[in-house]
Write an enzyme that holds these catalytic residues in place. Structure first.
Site, PDB file in Angstrom:
ATOM      1  N   SER A  46       0.834  -1.205   0.000  1.00 35.66           N
ATOM      2  CA  SER A  46       0.000   0.000   0.000  1.00 35.66           C
ATOM      3  C   SER A  46       0.869   1.256   0.000  1.00 35.66           C
ATOM      4  O   SER A  46       0.348   2.357  -0.144  1.00 35.66           O
ATOM      5  CB  SER A  46      -0.924   0.010   1.221  1.00 35.66           C
ATOM      6  OG  SER A  46      -0.168  -0.124   2.408  1.00 35.66           O
ATOM      7  N   GLU A 183      -9.425  -8.995   4.745  1.00 33.45           N
ATOM      8  CA  GLU A 183      -9.717  -7.628   4.296  1.00 33.45           C
ATOM      9  C   GLU A 183     -11.048  -7.587   3.556  1.00 33.45           C
ATOM     10  O   GLU A 183     -11.311  -8.419   2.671  1.00 33.45           O
ATOM     11  CB  GLU A 183      -8.589  -7.133   3.370  1.00 33.45           C
ATOM     12  CG  GLU A 183      -8.854  -5.725   2.837  1.00 33.45           C
ATOM     13  CD  GLU A 183      -7.650  -5.062   2.182  1.00 33.45           C
ATOM     14  OE1 GLU A 183      -6.544  -5.667   2.193  1.00 33.45           O
ATOM     15  OE2 GLU A 183      -7.810  -3.944   1.673  1.00 33.45           O
TER      16      GLU A 183
HETATM   17  O1  KIV Z   1      -0.413  -3.380   1.827  1.00 31.79           O
HETATM   18  C1  KIV Z   1      -1.111  -3.222   2.840  1.00 31.79           C
HETATM   19  O2  KIV Z   1      -1.079  -2.186   3.502  1.00 31.79           O
HETATM   20  C2  KIV Z   1      -1.959  -4.323   3.255  1.00 31.79           C
HETATM   21  C3  KIV Z   1      -2.899  -4.043   4.393  1.00 31.79           C
HETATM   22  C4  KIV Z   1      -4.029  -3.248   3.899  1.00 31.79           C
HETATM   23  C5  KIV Z   1      -3.323  -5.290   5.066  1.00 31.79           C
HETATM   24  O3  KIV Z   1      -1.908  -5.363   2.694  1.00 31.79           O
END
Ligand code: KIV
Length: 303
Positions: A46, A183
């Site tokens: 992310s 999620e």
């Molecule tokens: O990449 C990320 O931040 C994630 C979380 C949302 C669990 O996979």
């Protein structure tokens, strides 16, 4: 350095005190997460959305994830650091998956890796575990499948899909993942998974019954002004605080109030006096009986 939590420590927390997890992508954010008491710091892909301004996470590469993981490790957090395996780093061959997972551990310093998917990824999960690398699973709304899912949509809303998700969670737990992120799934489905498997579940948009919760650092702190998902609770508005601070800085620059006395370096008055009379040039200084090179070196040292 305080003792860092390990994947087995996290696994042992099943059904105990709720696990706290947040993303971090660099040293300052990891220090903040650590000071706040994060059990797990996820160096999530992310970072693509939160830091690089992308609409999805697909652009991240193994090299980039290693780079961010190594920055997070520099903070020496006491929570477990989990390195996220980016898209296409574990989708081709198991050998490649093991190699890439190993890079997050060896070059990044992570204590575990996370990868998305269930049934389709069992062989990869087994291979990475066989290389002695702890794996965190990730089911439900898996962002790397954005195109296959037809967008960011809550998963497991129908009974058959929910049943499959619960089955996949059991499969992952049975092959040996130490925890699973759930999620974007209905709370009732996440609660059933949490009941059914022996390893902790960590929810993000998966209701209150999971063994822990995770959110993205920038969302929790309000470090951006973009629309966030329904599941985000914003605990601060640091973007507004940052804009306000920068506005005050710029206003002080414009008014001449910055820098003030306390932000300014000074030199001895006698040296200033000499300077006023001379061109600042090592040759001129030598003519005045002063060692110009060390004079200039001393100036540089003071910074
Ligand atoms: O990449 C990320 O931040 C994630 C979380 C949302 C669990 O996979």
């Amino acid at each position: 350095m305080a003792k860092r939590l390990t994947a087995p420590d996290i696994q042992a927390r099943k059904g105990g005190d709720k696990l706290t997890m947040v993303t971090a992508y660099d040293e300052p954010s990891a220090r903040i997460a650590d000071r706040a008491g994060a059990d797990i710091i996820l160096v999530g892909d992310s970072v693509a959305n939160a830091v690089l301004g992308r609409d999805d996470t697909l652009a991240m590469t193994v090299d980039e994830m290693v780079y961010h993981t190594a920055a997070v490790i520099t903070a020496e957090p006491s929570g477990l650091v989990v390195g996220d395996m980016p898209w296409l780093s574990y989708h081709t061959t198991t050998d490649e998956a093991v190699h890439n997972a190993g890079r997050l551990i060896r070059d990044g310093g992570a204590g575990a890796v996370k990868l998305e998917g269930g049934r389709k990824r069992l062989d990869v999960v087994k291979a990475v575990l066989a290389a002695e690398i702890p794996v965190m699973g990730h089911l439900g709304l898996t962002p790397q499948s954005v195109h296959a899912m037809g967008g960011y949509k809550v998963q497991g809303k129908q009974a058959a899909a929910a049943y499959e998700l619960i089955t996949e969670a059991k499969m992952l737990a049975e092959v040996g993942v130490f925890a699973i992120v759930l999620e974007g799934v209905p709370a009732v489905v996440a609660a059933m998974v949490t009941e059914e498997i022996a390893v902790p579940t960590i929810g993000i948009g998966a209701g209150a019954k999971c063994d822990g919760q995770v959110l993205v650092f920038h969302d929790v702190l309000g470090l951006h002004d973009k629309r966030t998902a329904k599941f985000v609770r914003q605990y601060a508005n640091l973007a507004d605080a940052a804009v306000e601070a920068l506005e005050r800085f710029f206003a002080d620059v414009r008014s001449g109030d910055f820098p003030g006395e306390e932000e300014t370096y000074h030199m001895p008055e006698e040296s200033a006096e000499i300077l006023r009379e001379l061109t600042v040039d090592a040759g001129d200084l030598r003519n005045a009986g002063i060692d110009g090179d060390s004079f200039l070196a001393d100036e540089a040292m003071e910074r």
